[in-house]
Write a protein that holds these residues in place. Structure first.
Motif, PDB file in Angstrom:
ATOM      1  N   GLN A  85       0.855  -1.191   0.000  1.00 18.11           N
ATOM      2  CA  GLN A  85       0.000   0.000   0.000  1.00 18.11           C
ATOM      3  C   GLN A  85       0.891   1.240   0.000  1.00 18.11           C
ATOM      4  OE1 GLN A  85      -2.667  -0.368   3.388  1.00 18.11           O
ATOM      5  NE2 GLN A  85      -4.141  -1.519   2.168  1.00 18.11           N
ATOM      6  N   TRP A  86       0.710   2.083  -1.013  1.00 20.32           N
ATOM      7  CA  TRP A  86       1.484   3.316  -1.081  1.00 20.32           C
ATOM      8  C   TRP A  86       1.090   4.237   0.071  1.00 20.32           C
ATOM      9  CZ3 TRP A  86       5.452   3.971  -4.374  1.00 20.32           C
ATOM     10  CH2 TRP A  86       5.488   3.206  -5.544  1.00 20.32           C
ATOM     11  N   SER A  87       2.077   4.925   0.617  1.00 16.48           N
ATOM     12  CA  SER A  87       1.828   5.887   1.693  1.00 16.48           C
ATOM     13  C   SER A  87       2.031   7.310   1.178  1.00 16.48           C
ATOM     14  CB  SER A  87       2.785   5.627   2.861  1.00 16.48           C
ATOM     15  OG  SER A  87       4.119   5.962   2.479  1.00 16.48           O
ATOM     16  N   ARG A  95       5.979  12.712   6.005  1.00 15.77           N
ATOM     17  CA  ARG A  95       5.907  11.615   6.966  1.00 15.77           C
ATOM     18  C   ARG A  95       4.515  11.500   7.579  1.00 15.77           C
ATOM     19  NH1 ARG A  95       9.794  14.647   8.761  1.00 15.77           N
ATOM     20  NH2 ARG A  95       8.732  14.907  10.770  1.00 15.77           N
ATOM     21  N   LYS A  96       4.180  10.305   8.004  1.00 20.12           N
ATOM     22  CA  LYS A  96       2.886  10.043   8.643  1.00 20.12           C
ATOM     23  C   LYS A  96       2.718  10.914   9.877  1.00 20.12           C
ATOM     24  CE  LYS A  96       0.045   6.337  10.599  1.00 20.12           C
ATOM     25  NZ  LYS A  96      -1.101   6.604   9.715  1.00 20.12           N
ATOM     26  N   GLY A  97       1.598  11.612   9.963  1.00 22.36           N
ATOM     27  CA  GLY A  97       1.270  12.441  11.121  1.00 22.36           C
ATOM     28  C   GLY A  97       2.079  13.710  11.244  1.00 22.36           C
ATOM     29  N   ALA A  98       2.842  14.076  10.193  1.00 24.19           N
ATOM     30  CA  ALA A  98       3.708  15.251  10.269  1.00 24.19           C
ATOM     31  C   ALA A  98       2.902  16.547  10.393  1.00 24.19           C
ATOM     32  CB  ALA A  98       4.602  15.309   9.040  1.00 24.19           C
ATOM     33  N   LYS A  99       3.463  17.495  11.150  1.00 20.63           N
ATOM     34  CA  LYS A  99       2.865  18.825  11.273  1.00 20.63           C
ATOM     35  C   LYS A  99       3.559  19.808  10.339  1.00 20.63           C
ATOM     36  CE  LYS A  99       0.187  17.362  14.545  1.00 20.63           C
ATOM     37  NZ  LYS A  99      -1.243  17.103  14.244  1.00 20.63           N
ATOM     38  N   PHE A 130      -1.073   9.704 -11.462  1.00 24.10           N
ATOM     39  CA  PHE A 130      -0.223   8.680 -10.877  1.00 24.10           C
ATOM     40  C   PHE A 130      -0.951   7.352 -11.012  1.00 24.10           C
ATOM     41  CE2 PHE A 130       0.935   6.035  -7.204  1.00 24.10           C
ATOM     42  CZ  PHE A 130       2.326   6.099  -7.207  1.00 24.10           C
ATOM     43  N   LEU A 131      -0.364   6.402 -11.749  1.00 24.34           N
ATOM     44  CA  LEU A 131      -0.991   5.098 -11.982  1.00 24.34           C
ATOM     45  C   LEU A 131      -0.210   4.021 -11.249  1.00 24.34           C
ATOM     46  CD1 LEU A 131      -1.557   5.173 -15.866  1.00 24.34           C
ATOM     47  CD2 LEU A 131      -3.211   5.744 -14.100  1.00 24.34           C
ATOM     48  N   THR A 132      -0.906   3.132 -10.565  1.00 23.98           N
ATOM     49  CA  THR A 132      -0.216   2.032  -9.892  1.00 23.98           C
ATOM     50  C   THR A 132      -1.061   0.768  -9.914  1.00 23.98           C
ATOM     51  OG1 THR A 132       0.873   1.328  -7.844  1.00 23.98           O
ATOM     52  CG2 THR A 132      -1.117   2.674  -7.613  1.00 23.98           C
ATOM     53  N   ASN A 133      -0.380  -0.365  -9.783  1.00 24.44           N
ATOM     54  CA  ASN A 133      -1.069  -1.652  -9.793  1.00 24.44           C
ATOM     55  C   ASN A 133      -1.519  -2.091  -8.401  1.00 24.44           C
ATOM     56  OD1 ASN A 133       1.659  -1.998  -8.979  1.00 24.44           O
ATOM     57  ND2 ASN A 133       1.573  -4.185  -9.465  1.00 24.44           N
ATOM     58  N   VAL A 134      -1.103  -1.372  -7.359  1.00 22.15           N
ATOM     59  CA  VAL A 134      -1.451  -1.761  -5.985  1.00 22.15           C
ATOM     60  C   VAL A 134      -2.318  -0.675  -5.347  1.00 22.15           C
ATOM     61  CG1 VAL A 134       0.563  -3.240  -5.681  1.00 22.15           C
ATOM     62  CG2 VAL A 134       0.723  -0.810  -5.089  1.00 22.15           C
ATOM     63  N   HIS A 135      -2.596  -0.848  -4.052  1.00 21.38           N
ATOM     64  CA  HIS A 135      -3.534   0.035  -3.365  1.00 21.38           C
ATOM     65  C   HIS A 135      -2.828   1.214  -2.700  1.00 21.38           C
ATOM     66  CE1 HIS A 135      -7.059  -2.602  -3.815  1.00 21.38           C
ATOM     67  NE2 HIS A 135      -6.205  -3.602  -3.673  1.00 21.38           N
ATOM     68  N   LEU A 136      -3.612   2.162  -2.234  1.00 27.45           N
ATOM     69  CA  LEU A 136      -3.151   3.287  -1.431  1.00 27.45           C
ATOM     70  C   LEU A 136      -3.546   3.024   0.013  1.00 27.45           C
ATOM     71  CD1 LEU A 136      -4.505   6.214  -3.674  1.00 27.45           C
ATOM     72  CD2 LEU A 136      -2.446   4.826  -4.025  1.00 27.45           C
ATOM     73  N   ASN A 137      -2.715   3.443   0.967  1.00 22.35           N
ATOM     74  CA  ASN A 137      -3.135   3.272   2.363  1.00 22.35           C
ATOM     75  C   ASN A 137      -4.170   4.333   2.741  1.00 22.35           C
ATOM     76  OD1 ASN A 137      -1.771   5.658   3.009  1.00 22.35           O
ATOM     77  ND2 ASN A 137      -0.109   4.643   4.130  1.00 22.35           N
ATOM     78  N   ASN A 153      -8.055  17.758   5.357  1.00 23.08           N
ATOM     79  CA  ASN A 153      -6.979  16.771   5.379  1.00 23.08           C
ATOM     80  C   ASN A 153      -5.668  17.482   5.653  1.00 23.08           C
ATOM     81  OD1 ASN A 153      -4.695  15.259   3.709  1.00 23.08           O
ATOM     82  ND2 ASN A 153      -6.213  13.733   4.339  1.00 23.08           N
ATOM     83  N   ASN A 154      -4.917  16.990   6.642  1.00 27.70           N
ATOM     84  CA  ASN A 154      -3.674  17.640   7.043  1.00 27.70           C
ATOM     85  C   ASN A 154      -2.610  17.588   5.950  1.00 27.70           C
ATOM     86  OD1 ASN A 154      -1.866  18.862   9.100  1.00 27.70           O
ATOM     87  ND2 ASN A 154      -0.782  16.910   8.915  1.00 27.70           N
ATOM     88  N   TYR A 155      -2.523  16.456   5.231  1.00 26.23           N
ATOM     89  CA  TYR A 155      -1.516  16.331   4.175  1.00 26.23           C
ATOM     90  C   TYR A 155      -1.823  17.287   3.020  1.00 26.23           C
ATOM     91  CZ  TYR A 155      -0.542  12.057   6.773  1.00 26.23           C
ATOM     92  OH  TYR A 155      -0.249  11.162   7.773  1.00 26.23           O
TER      93      TYR A 155
END
Length: 392
Positions: A85-87, A95-99, A130-137, A153-155
């Protein structure tokens, strides 16, 4: 001694230093499949007039909208592990949860390299994908939802706040213009036909070809056609380009056109153009049906083009005359034409038999006005107008 090792260890028993070569090949195969699938859209979308391979990005589609060119830019990124899963960090450098975040990481990220097209190409940039063969988180799906809608959304906020520093530090733009550019970003996941070792590419492509052209391909035919298309995309991707190149040269060297797609599908370009110029809104389907029927009858390319011209003439004649000829007479002639057309196609008769059928219909006309208005070419066009409708 060398002879005492009994051939051990074997090749597969020693972990290789790297698999970069195989991973690179797989990545290119995914890129070629993505570009090939976009090329199929040339058969359906009249505004899409060319697909460029490995130029400015993995591939670029060009739309002609009222005489203005609009470009869509595509990046293909695949993973061998299908449960990956792409992050947000993977694709955007946050980064995850970044401020806070580092603008330079956005600049170097996949998303950053896509969004820069919205700056460099300004109004001629349509979408960046952006094309991908797998999922997004979940976090990345949340960012996608925020881009597509207006959800909080914070991101998304961090991308908005750092957009200028990351992508256009020397010429900052206003928030409303940044939002317009971010809205051009699309994140498309779980695209199975990008998997280089998955047969779904052939299945989905076959269905797409049928949807756009009514060509019902056997599996072997489909694979041959798609392998030819992928080879074309590969050749266009690796063709050497000069640093400065004219538009026509770029179109020829790196671009795939509808004409090349028609060649691959063995559809007459002249017949297609005749039908399209004649106002046929489904010129691809009509051309492919006529080509299939005529080829079975042993017709040449010249004859296929002639029949297509006759169909165009009939369609114009019918639109013009249908309200001036008595309905009784018109319905009888249509019934005769349709019966003869259906029997000719059903029994797989040759063109000589079809000619005889048309001559008989013409000679049986009792009404002088009707026989004066109709000729063999119009009736031949009527035959194929009916056959196209019946097959579509």
């Amino acid at each position: 001694m060398a002879g005492e090792n009994n051939g051990s260890p074997k090749l597969h028993e020693v972990k290789p230093r790297e698999n970069v070569g195989r991973e690179t090949i797989a990545r290119y195969q995914a890129q070629f499949r993505g570009a090939a699938f976009e090329c199929l859209s040339l058969l359906e979308d009249e505004t899409l007039d060319r697909v460029y391979c490995d130029y400015q990005d993995d591939f670029v589609s060009r739309l002609n909208v009222d005489g203005n060119y609009i470009y869509n830019f595509f990046q293909v990124k695949t993973k061998g592990k299908l449960n990956y899963q792409w992050s947000v960090n993977d694709v955007l450098g946050i980064r995850k949860g970044a401020k806070t975040c580092e603008p330079a990481k956005i600049t170097d990220s996949y998303v950053g390299k896509l969004l820069i097209h919205t700056i460099r190409f300004e109004n001629s940039c349509g979408s960046v994908i952006f094309l991908t063969n797998v999922h997004l988180n979940d976090d990345l799906e949340g960012l996608r939802d925020a881009i597509e809608g207006d959800s909080d959304n914070n991101y998304y906020k961090l991308l908005l706040q750092n957009f200028n520093d990351a992508l256009t530090p020397e010429s900052p733009i206003e928030d409303k213009n940044i939002i317009e550019r971010i809205k051009k970003l699309q994140l498309k996941s779980n695209i199975s036909y990008l998997n280089p070792y998955d047969d779904k590419f052939f299945t989905e492509a076959r269905e797409t070809i049928y949807q756009y052209s009514e060509i019902d391909l056997q599996r072997s035919e489909c694979e041959e056609i798609l392998n030819s298309l992928i080879f074309l995309v590969e050749r266009k991707s690796f063709a050497k380009l000069l640093e400065e190149i004219a538009e026509e040269d770029l179109d020829d060297i790196a671009g795939v056109s509808l004409a090349e797609m028609l060649d691959i599908l063995s559809i007459s370009k002249a017949a297609y153009q005749s039908l399209r110029d004649g106002g046929d809104s489904q010129a691809i389907k009509s051309a492919s049906i006529i080509h299939r029927l005529m080829s079975k009858a042993g017709a040449s390319e010249r004859m296929i083009e002639f029949v297509s011209d006759c169909k165009v003439r009939w369609d114009i004649w019918f639109r013009d005359k249908r309200h001036t000829i008595p309905e009784f007479d018109l319905n009888f002639i249509l019934e005769e034409i349709e019966n003869n057309a259906a029997e000719w196609a059903k029994f797989g008769e040759n063109l000589t038999v079809l000619r005889g059928r048309i001559d008989k219909v013409l000679s049986d006309l009792d009404d002088e006005d009707l026989s004066a208005n109709l000729d063999r070419e119009l009736l031949l066009g009527a035959v194929f107008s009916f056959l196209v409708r019946g097959n579509a």
